[in-house]
Design an enzyme around this catalytic site. Structure first.
Site, short mmCIF file in Angstrom:
data_model
loop_
_atom_site.label_atom_id
_atom_site.label_comp_id
_atom_site.label_asym_id
_atom_site.label_seq_id
_atom_site.Cartn_x
_atom_site.Cartn_y
_atom_site.Cartn_z
N LYS A 94 0.84 -1.20 0.00
CA LYS A 94 0.00 0.00 0.00
C LYS A 94 0.88 1.26 0.00
CE LYS A 94 -0.44 -0.10 5.03
NZ LYS A 94 -1.30 -0.53 6.15
N TYR A 96 17.31 29.53 9.44
CA TYR A 96 16.11 30.27 9.83
C TYR A 96 15.87 30.19 11.33
CZ TYR A 96 14.66 30.58 4.93
OH TYR A 96 14.58 30.86 3.60
#
Ligand code: PLP
Length: 365
Positions: free
Chosen positions: A35, A252
């Protein structure tokens, strides 16, 4: 030159992990669970290595069509069954076996016109409370299915909520047995953790994450403990080096501040590649096969790594974000996942479409 990031899929490791599932599941037949596009690896890429499975289990009908399109004639199981009545037409056409987990799905079957009766897996909700009939309603669901001309064999299945953890599976096995014990039909109970930790193997086991070289119960156990091999490597290179002075910050938010002179490397890999943004400073990473850690925040296209103790590392040095590194080095995806507060499953499924993926050419191990 393209950006130097790539993912490698390792067919020999997939085959070895599948063999590990078989070894741990005695005489059971093994569903290779593919899956979510084979847990992010790509169904077409893993298929040749997993053809030794007894069947493929998944839940997306388009993925089932892809497996048939690859030439697979054996069993394919839809783990969640049909989502709407017309899905049954595809089941008939492609000979898909399907879970039946609710009474509406029985209604749809009863109204379905087919030449070929369907093999179904009747799902019990033995405690997970996601899909399935509660134990008290299970036998009547079985009897309803058994009376339908559209239904061939009925197999019995359930799914564990805690096979990887402290609560374990005994309470669910007991609930399952109590409600199903004298019903005929093959049984399918175990996922990877139930195979590895509990050695539970009924007629069919459902081997998902172990096939992809991640330990379902990390950090209790790691892939070395379970003799599993990484099946996906995410690697890139250093594209810059910075020499930090005490007080310099990185990236950042300036979340990292150097306390002494420090060399760091900038890697062409960021969250837009599927690397977890929640990975904080000190998430493990390999540079030239040597384990070091990330520094500061992960940005969209780049992240920083500590080069202390790696004087030879520089522009172009190979960086392993997870998987197999140079000279036999290894960084389990589970180590990275843990540092980011998630699990190996999520990282492999989240590999971003922009990352080029190659199937490694290697001798079958
Ligand atoms: C995904 C899934 C599995 C496989 O689980 P792993 O933990 O990856 O082995 C097994 N059974 C069902 C019903 C699933 O949805």
């Amino acid at each position: 030159m393209p950006r130097p990031i790539e993912a490698l899929i390792h067919p020999a490791a997939l085959a070895a992990n599948l063999a590990r599932a078989r070894a741990g599941a005695a005489n059971a037949r093994v569903w290779a669970v593919v899956k979510a596009n084979a847990y992010g690896h790509g169904i077409e890429r893993v298929y040749p290595a997993l053809r030794g499975a007894d069947g493929f289990a998944l839940l997306d009908l388009a993925e089932a069509e892809r497996v048939r399109g690859l030439g697979w004639r054996g069993p394919i199981l839809l783990l969640e069954g049909c989502f709407e009545p017309r899905d049954l037409e595809l089941c008939s056409r492609l000979d898909l076996w399907h879970a039946v987990h609710c009474s509406e799905q029985i209604d749809w079957l009863a109204a379905h016109k087919t030449q070929r009766p369907h093999r179904v897996f009747l799902k019990m909700n033995s405690g997970m409370n996601r899909l399935g009939f509660r134990p008290a309603a299970y036998r009547s669901a079985w009897a309803r299915l058994n009376a339908l001309p559209q239904v061939d064999e009925i197999s019995l299945m359930t799914h564990f909520s805690d096979a990887d953890g402290a609560r374990g599976i005994a309470h669910q096995v007991a609930a399952f047995e109590a409600a199903a014990q004298d019903l005929p039909g093959e049984r399918s109970l175990s996922n990877s953790a139930a195979i590895l930790r509990h050695g539970l193997a009924n007629d069919w086991v459902r081997a998902g994450i172990l096939t992809y070289g991640s330990a379902p119960d990390f950090p209790d156990h790691d892939i070395r403990h379970w003799c599993l091999q990484p099946t996906m490597t995410l690697r890139s290179r250093l594209i810059a080096v910075q020499q930090l002075q005490p007080g310099d910050t990185v990236g950042y938010g300036s979340s990292y501040t150097a306390t002494e002179p420090q060399r760091i490397g900038i890697v062409a890999c960021g969250y837009a590649d599927g690397y977890p943004r929640h990975a904080g400073t000190d998430t493990p990473v390999l540079v030239d096969g040597v384990r070091t850690g990330t520094v500061g925040r992960v940005s969209m296209d780049m992240l920083a790594v500590d080069l202390t103790g790696l004087p030879d590392a520089g522009l172009g040095s190979e960086v392993t974000l997870w998987g197999n590194g140079p000279r036999g080095s290894l960084l389990a995806i589970d180590d990275v996942a843990r540092a980011a507060g998630t699990i190996g499953y999520e990282l492999m499924c989240a590999l971003a479409p922009r990352v080029p993926v190659r199937v490694a050419e290697e001798e079958p191990g």
